[in-house]
Motif scaffolding. Structure first.
Motif, mmCIF file in Angstrom:
data_model
loop_
_atom_site.group_PDB
_atom_site.id
_atom_site.type_symbol
_atom_site.label_atom_id
_atom_site.label_comp_id
_atom_site.label_asym_id
_atom_site.label_seq_id
_atom_site.Cartn_x
_atom_site.Cartn_y
_atom_site.Cartn_z
ATOM 1 N N THR A 69 0.938 -1.170 0.116
ATOM 2 C CA THR A 69 0.079 0.000 -0.002
ATOM 3 C C THR A 69 0.954 1.461 0.003
ATOM 4 O OG1 THR A 69 -1.802 -0.892 1.108
ATOM 5 C CG2 THR A 69 -1.863 1.298 1.259
ATOM 6 N N LYS A 70 1.949 1.414 0.794
ATOM 7 C CA LYS A 70 2.830 2.410 0.793
ATOM 8 C C LYS A 70 3.363 2.699 -0.515
ATOM 9 C CE LYS A 70 2.429 4.140 4.935
ATOM 10 N NZ LYS A 70 2.163 5.530 5.229
ATOM 11 N N GLY A 71 3.886 1.581 -1.179
ATOM 12 C CA GLY A 71 4.487 1.828 -2.523
ATOM 13 C C GLY A 71 3.468 2.515 -3.397
ATOM 14 N N ALA A 72 2.083 2.087 -3.480
ATOM 15 C CA ALA A 72 1.079 2.505 -4.254
ATOM 16 C C ALA A 72 0.927 3.953 -3.820
ATOM 17 C CB ALA A 72 -0.214 1.682 -4.226
ATOM 18 N N VAL A 73 0.882 4.218 -2.697
ATOM 19 C CA VAL A 73 0.758 5.821 -2.261
ATOM 20 C C VAL A 73 1.594 6.704 -2.618
ATOM 21 C CG1 VAL A 73 0.591 7.245 0.010
ATOM 22 C CG2 VAL A 73 -0.702 4.909 -0.132
ATOM 23 N N PHE A 74 3.151 6.253 -2.312
ATOM 24 C CA PHE A 74 3.997 7.042 -2.974
ATOM 25 C C PHE A 74 4.041 7.355 -4.298
ATOM 26 C CE2 PHE A 74 6.776 5.215 1.069
ATOM 27 C CZ PHE A 74 5.969 6.182 1.566
ATOM 28 N N TYR A 75 3.835 6.254 -5.109
ATOM 29 C CA TYR A 75 3.550 6.323 -6.515
ATOM 30 C C TYR A 75 2.339 7.533 -6.990
ATOM 31 C CZ TYR A 75 3.846 5.378 -11.512
ATOM 32 O OH TYR A 75 3.807 5.499 -12.903
ATOM 33 N N ARG A 76 1.416 7.416 -6.168
ATOM 34 C CA ARG A 76 0.271 8.092 -6.799
ATOM 35 C C ARG A 76 0.491 9.476 -6.281
ATOM 36 N NH1 ARG A 76 -2.732 11.528 -6.883
ATOM 37 N NH2 ARG A 76 -5.084 11.675 -6.801
ATOM 38 N N ILE A 77 1.255 9.559 -5.127
ATOM 39 C CA ILE A 77 1.692 11.149 -4.939
ATOM 40 C C ILE A 77 2.530 11.793 -5.780
ATOM 41 C CG2 ILE A 77 3.023 12.520 -2.954
ATOM 42 C CD1 ILE A 77 1.416 10.633 -1.043
ATOM 43 N N SER A 78 3.602 10.948 -6.099
ATOM 44 C CA SER A 78 4.534 11.702 -6.813
ATOM 45 C C SER A 78 5.634 10.549 -7.691
ATOM 46 C CB SER A 78 5.528 12.394 -6.241
ATOM 47 O OG SER A 78 6.720 13.122 -6.966
ATOM 48 N N LYS A 79 5.489 10.462 -8.948
ATOM 49 C CA LYS A 79 6.156 9.362 -9.722
ATOM 50 C C LYS A 79 7.537 9.748 -9.777
ATOM 51 C CE LYS A 79 2.363 8.538 -13.033
ATOM 52 N NZ LYS A 79 1.318 9.404 -12.410
ATOM 53 N N LEU A 80 8.011 11.109 -9.762
ATOM 54 C CA LEU A 80 9.257 11.544 -9.529
ATOM 55 C C LEU A 80 10.048 11.400 -8.279
ATOM 56 C CD1 LEU A 80 11.463 13.443 -11.047
ATOM 57 C CD2 LEU A 80 10.738 15.286 -10.022
ATOM 58 N N LEU A 81 9.145 11.343 -7.097
ATOM 59 C CA LEU A 81 9.805 11.221 -5.789
ATOM 60 C C LEU A 81 9.611 9.781 -5.296
ATOM 61 C CD1 LEU A 81 8.791 14.911 -4.210
ATOM 62 C CD2 LEU A 81 11.138 13.878 -5.006
ATOM 63 N N PHE A 82 9.072 8.763 -6.235
ATOM 64 C CA PHE A 82 8.774 7.527 -5.435
ATOM 65 C C PHE A 82 9.820 6.752 -4.962
ATOM 66 C CE2 PHE A 82 9.006 3.141 -6.252
ATOM 67 C CZ PHE A 82 8.001 2.538 -5.375
ATOM 68 N N TYR A 83 11.060 6.750 -5.724
ATOM 69 C CA TYR A 83 12.351 6.148 -5.121
ATOM 70 C C TYR A 83 12.873 6.852 -3.796
ATOM 71 C CZ TYR A 83 12.094 2.529 -8.794
ATOM 72 O OH TYR A 83 11.667 1.549 -9.558
ATOM 73 N N PRO A 84 13.074 8.284 -3.776
ATOM 74 C CA PRO A 84 13.470 8.658 -2.565
ATOM 75 C C PRO A 84 12.600 8.505 -1.238
ATOM 76 C CG PRO A 84 13.763 10.452 -4.398
ATOM 77 C CD PRO A 84 12.800 9.118 -5.180
ATOM 78 N N PHE A 85 11.074 8.417 -1.925
ATOM 79 C CA PHE A 85 10.051 8.297 -0.586
ATOM 80 C C PHE A 85 10.418 6.720 -0.212
ATOM 81 C CE2 PHE A 85 6.822 11.531 -2.024
ATOM 82 C CZ PHE A 85 7.575 12.360 -1.312
ATOM 83 N N THR A 86 10.642 5.995 -1.178
ATOM 84 C CA THR A 86 10.744 4.384 -0.754
ATOM 85 C C THR A 86 11.804 4.047 0.023
ATOM 86 O OG1 THR A 86 9.415 4.039 -2.738
ATOM 87 C CG2 THR A 86 10.645 2.120 -1.577
ATOM 88 N N ILE A 87 13.164 4.979 -0.552
ATOM 89 C CA ILE A 87 14.158 4.553 0.157
ATOM 90 C C ILE A 87 14.284 4.926 1.865
ATOM 91 C CG2 ILE A 87 16.698 4.928 0.346
ATOM 92 C CD1 ILE A 87 16.546 4.924 -2.896
ATOM 93 N N TYR A 88 13.719 6.370 1.746
ATOM 94 C CA TYR A 88 13.642 6.788 3.209
ATOM 95 C C TYR A 88 12.661 6.111 3.964
ATOM 96 C CZ TYR A 88 12.263 10.166 6.695
ATOM 97 O OH TYR A 88 12.356 10.623 7.957
ATOM 98 N N HIS A 89 11.425 5.593 3.560
ATOM 99 C CA HIS A 89 10.600 5.007 4.315
ATOM 100 C C HIS A 89 11.166 3.666 4.955
ATOM 101 C CE1 HIS A 89 6.491 4.645 6.013
ATOM 102 N NE2 HIS A 89 6.392 3.642 5.394
ATOM 103 N N THR A 90 11.744 2.948 4.049
ATOM 104 C CA THR A 90 12.511 1.839 4.230
ATOM 105 C C THR A 90 13.424 1.961 5.468
ATOM 106 O OG1 THR A 90 12.455 1.016 1.934
ATOM 107 C CG2 THR A 90 13.824 -0.194 3.323
ATOM 108 N N ILE A 91 14.307 2.980 5.210
ATOM 109 C CA ILE A 91 15.256 3.072 6.522
ATOM 110 C C ILE A 91 14.767 3.551 7.676
ATOM 111 C CG2 ILE A 91 17.254 4.445 7.190
ATOM 112 C CD1 ILE A 91 18.050 4.577 4.108
ATOM 113 N N ASN A 92 13.708 4.498 7.504
ATOM 114 C CA ASN A 92 13.254 5.435 8.745
ATOM 115 C C ASN A 92 12.440 4.522 9.671
ATOM 116 O OD1 ASN A 92 12.747 7.707 10.158
ATOM 117 N ND2 ASN A 92 10.369 7.616 9.267
#
Length: 198
Positions: free
Chosen positions: A141-164
């Protein structure tokens, strides 16, 4: 369907302050440039600090809960902003994230969000209707949310969330599985967009 100038999003485990209406009205009157105001909601057994007044951008909006915000109805309606019904408890698709998508759409449309350090309610602890732990469904779900919010920032969001979020999921999932689950969430959402009016 709301008719008043200012709107709140409530839930059955929220207990509002007695002077809620006064707090909301005065906050918007004193902050005429604010379209959405986030307030402090106390949570049982939480050590959250009330903080200080500040403007909320895209990154900060990702941590807001729907029960913490109030908004000018006219601003939402005139900008044709809606809650995406495929996200959130009871949607049958993705279990959370609807408020984060809503706020990101507000920011994208130029609406201003601020935080005011004033308590409006207490959130009582209760069994969640959607949160069943930091499991694969949650991170998809988080992956879908991040992609829906911003395709450009998907990977930064995903990496940050994985670590945080590591301390929260480390006993249940590996870093690799969490990251892959969010990638799969992105892929799943892209397929749904292509195959339907999702």
């Amino acid at each position: 369907l709301a008719t008043e100038d200012y709107c709140l999003i409530s839930d059955d485990d929220i207990f509002y302050e007695n002077d809620l209406e006064k707090i909301i009205n005065e906050a918007f009157e004193k902050n005429e440039n604010a379209d959405i105001i986030s307030f402090f909601v106390d949570q049982d057994n939480s050590k959250r600090r009330i903080g200080h007044k500040k403007e909320i951008g895209l990154i900060k909006s990702l941590s807001l809960k729907s029960v913490e915000i109030a908004f000018r109805r006219e601003k939402i309606v005139s900008n044709h902003i809606y809650f995406e019904e495929s996200f959130g408890a009871g949607s049958g698709e993705y279990i959370c994230g609807e408020e984060n998508i809503f706020l990101s759409d507000c920011i994208r449309n130029g609406l201003k969000i601020i935080y005011i350090p004033q308590k409006i309610a207490t959130l009582k602890e209760s069994d969640s209707s959607w949160f069943k732990g930091y499991n694969k469904e949650y991170f998809i779900t988080k992956g879908a949310v991040f992609y829906r919010i911003s395709k450009l920032l998907f990977y930064p969001f995903t990496i940050y969330h994985t670590i945080n979020q590591y301390q929260k999921y480390k006993n249940d999932m590996s870093i690799k599985d969490v990251f892959i689950s969010m990638i799969n969430g992105k892929k799943d959402y892209k397929k749904k967009i292509k195959s339907s009016n999702f």
